[in-house]
Design an enzyme around this catalytic site. Structure first.
Site, PDB file in Angstrom:
ATOM      1  N   HIS A   1      37.738  32.228  37.896  1.00 58.13           N
ATOM      2  CA  HIS A   1      36.449  32.930  37.840  1.00 58.13           C
ATOM      3  C   HIS A   1      35.265  32.053  38.219  1.00 58.13           C
ATOM      4  CE1 HIS A   1      38.566  36.178  35.909  1.00 58.13           C
ATOM      5  NE2 HIS A   1      38.927  35.420  34.892  1.00 58.13           N
TER       6      HIS A   1
ATOM      7  N   HIS B   1      40.058  40.995  35.998  1.00 59.22           N
ATOM      8  CA  HIS B   1      41.422  40.570  36.296  1.00 59.22           C
ATOM      9  C   HIS B   1      42.162  41.660  37.059  1.00 59.22           C
ATOM     10  CE1 HIS B   1      40.312  38.560  32.426  1.00 59.22           C
ATOM     11  NE2 HIS B   1      40.497  37.560  33.242  1.00 59.22           N
TER      12      HIS B   1
END
Lengths: 331, 202
Positions: free
Chosen positions: A57, A219
């Site tokens: 991320h 995700h």
């Protein structure tokens, strides 16, 4: 889906090596080298802020270690929470003697490991508090806001808590403003194309070439609806409508984050921002310190998220306070 | 043998490791429908760590489970992996000082691990998670003291629980938000547990 890497299992450690080489203000620490901390260490007498989460991320989470933001960050494998040892290391390394705020996104693995780390560290007399990022409005209804997951809006909590800690505030105060920043922030994302976890042989989800998915998690968790691609303005309109419906902006002022998920060009983010700013102007909401760019990504996922951070005088002051990390600088 | 020993645990770990070669991408795919698509890779890494942990010289079952729990905790911070480690820690506490336990104690061991995992993770029975599979297997092996019967019952229970929950919706985690979409799919954690039971019981 091609990736520039050497070995899938070496992905995270090689990322952290490169990150710290490129940014000497950050160093790897902890028993497994899975904690990023400030090179300068924790200042004695300052409340520490420890965060953590899965890899994949960047700039979140490790990239926000810096002055006026977080002190340490435990990092897990791609899309996995950090393990308990890394969580304990991150808390210990953030301890300047006045307690440590554990500030991270509301995900099962992260929560369990930070909880267990806190339980083990009670014996070491490190006083900790916890605030969880819960800004993703697509991951829970209004009635169960505490179950929502933390996404891009978490950086506003980093900023508020980090600024408060730099002021010399005590742990209760730092915790209070972190919670206030979380409460004031809402995010929704839209995905255009999936990403692939390095060890997996296929993408996290499939999406037809002409489809988008509203509300998808960072995700690749399924979202609210999937439909044909629409014009950018229509997508932004729905995102802003959903965000304002979830939390009307009573302060009249917001900071907005138009965030790229990894593969969407900055040009398209500015196209989104253009419309979002127009919509907020029509709603008579003043924009303060807008952020447009890749602040929280999902590797090569294409798409964007919009976060609205409703601010009062206190949050505005904290947002404007100096901060310096590799990916966010406020002079 | 009528008792569970450290050798049985080592054999179970070896069996699980061998099975992950085929299971990794199957579980990744199952997870990609409801989550982030990495359950198989995470479990492969975790079970590799268990296999690397040398438990041959551990003096008791408790020490063996404890060493495996530490290996699991070091391998991942994922929800499923952390729950797995929680179960192993519970098994370690339950077998303190014992070199072996009768097969009939497998059921209470599984039940206690299930309860500890529920307390740590917050899910309930019926939510369509790995806990439902552990519960079903614990019930199935209750009172059995013959390892062949235990293996057979555990495998059957695994199939039953998979079939029962296949057409149920997920009631916990992000998947609860698209509950309808989760009907007709296996929960990846439940599927992983059942497939590993199959492999270990072989």
């Amino acid at each position: 889906m091609k990736k520039l890497l050497n070995a899938p299992t070496a992905y995270v450690d090689e990322v952290l090596d490169g990150l710290t080489l490129a940014h000497p203000s950050l160093v790897r620490d902890g028993t497994a080298g899975r904690v990023i901390r400030r090179a300068s260490g924790i200042r004695s007498g300052k409340v520490g802020i420890a965060s953590g989460g899965g890899s994949g991320h960047l700039p979140l989470f490790t990239g926000y270690v810096g002055s006026g933001l977080i002190d340490t960050c435990a990092i897990g494998n791609v899309f996995e929470g950090p393990n308990i040892d890394s969580c304990m290391d991150a808390i210990r390394l953030a301890n300047g003697g006045r307690g440590v705020l554990r500030l991270y996104g509301n995900y099962g693995g992260d929560r369990m490991n930070f909880d267990m780390a806190g339980e083990f560290l009670e014996e070491e007399r490190i006083h900790t508090t916890t605030v969880l990022g819960t800004d993703d409005i697509a991951s829970g209804t209004q009635d169960e806001r505490q179950k929502r997951r933390g996404v891009a809006g978490l950086i506003y909590a980093y900023k508020a808590a980090g600024a408060k800690a730099e002021e010399g505030a005590d742990l209760d105060e730092v915790t209070r403003v972190a919670r206030k920043a979380v409460d004031a922030t809402r995010t929704i994302g839209v995905a255009l194309a999936p990403c692939r976890v390095p060890t997996a042989d296929r993408p996290t989800f499939s999406l037809a070439g002409d489809e988008i998915e509203m509300g998808m998690g960072i995700h690749g968790e399924p979202g609210i609806w999937r439909d044909k691609l629409k014009p950018a303005d229509a997508v932004v309109d729905e995102m802003i409508d959903r965000l304002l419906a979830d939390q009307p902006v009573t302060t009249g002022r917001i900071s907005i984050l138009v965030n790229g998920l990894g593969a969407t060009p900055l040009e398209e983010l500015f196209i989104l921002y253009r419309r979002a700013a127009e919509r907020l102007r029509q709603a008579k909401i003043e924009i303060v310190q807008p952020l447009v760019g890749n602040y929280v990504t999902s590797m090569e996922m294409a798409g964007a998220s919009i976060s609205l951070h409703a601010i009062d005088d206190e949050l505005a002051t904290l947002l404007a306070a100096p901060a310096d990390c590799p990916f966010w600088r406020v002079p | 043998m009528t008792a569970i020993t450290t050798q049985h645990i080592a054999a179970a770990v070896s069996g699980a490791k061998a099975a992950m070669g085929d299971l990794e991408q199957v579980l990744n795919e199952a997870d990609s429908k409801l989550g982030d698509g990495d359950t198989g890779s995470m479990l492969t890494r975790l079970i590799d760590r268990l296999a690397e942990a040398d438990t041959a010289t551990e003096p008791s079952l408790s020490d063996t489970f404890s060493k495996l729990a530490r290996a699991a905790m070091g391998a991942t911070g994922s929800s499923l992996g952390t729950l797995f480690a929680t179960g192993l820690m519970t098994a370690s506490r339950m077998t303190k000082g014992r070199e072996a336990i009768p097969w009939s104690e497998l059921a209470p061991l599984l039940s206690a691990s299930r309860d500890a995992m529920m307390a740590r993770g917050g899910a309930k029975l019926g939510d369509k998670t790995v806990l439902d599979a552990i519960h079903e297997v614990a019930l199935a092996v209750e009172g059995l003291n013959d390892p062949v019967a235990v293996a057979q019952s555990a495998k059957q229970a695994g199939q039953v629980v998979l079939e029962r929950f296949f057409n149920e919706s997920c009631k916990v985690g992000r998947a609860r938000m698209f509950a309808d979409k989760s009907v007709g799919m296996h929960d990846p954690g439940m599927l992983a547990f059942v497939k590993l039971v199959d492999a270990v019981a072989r």
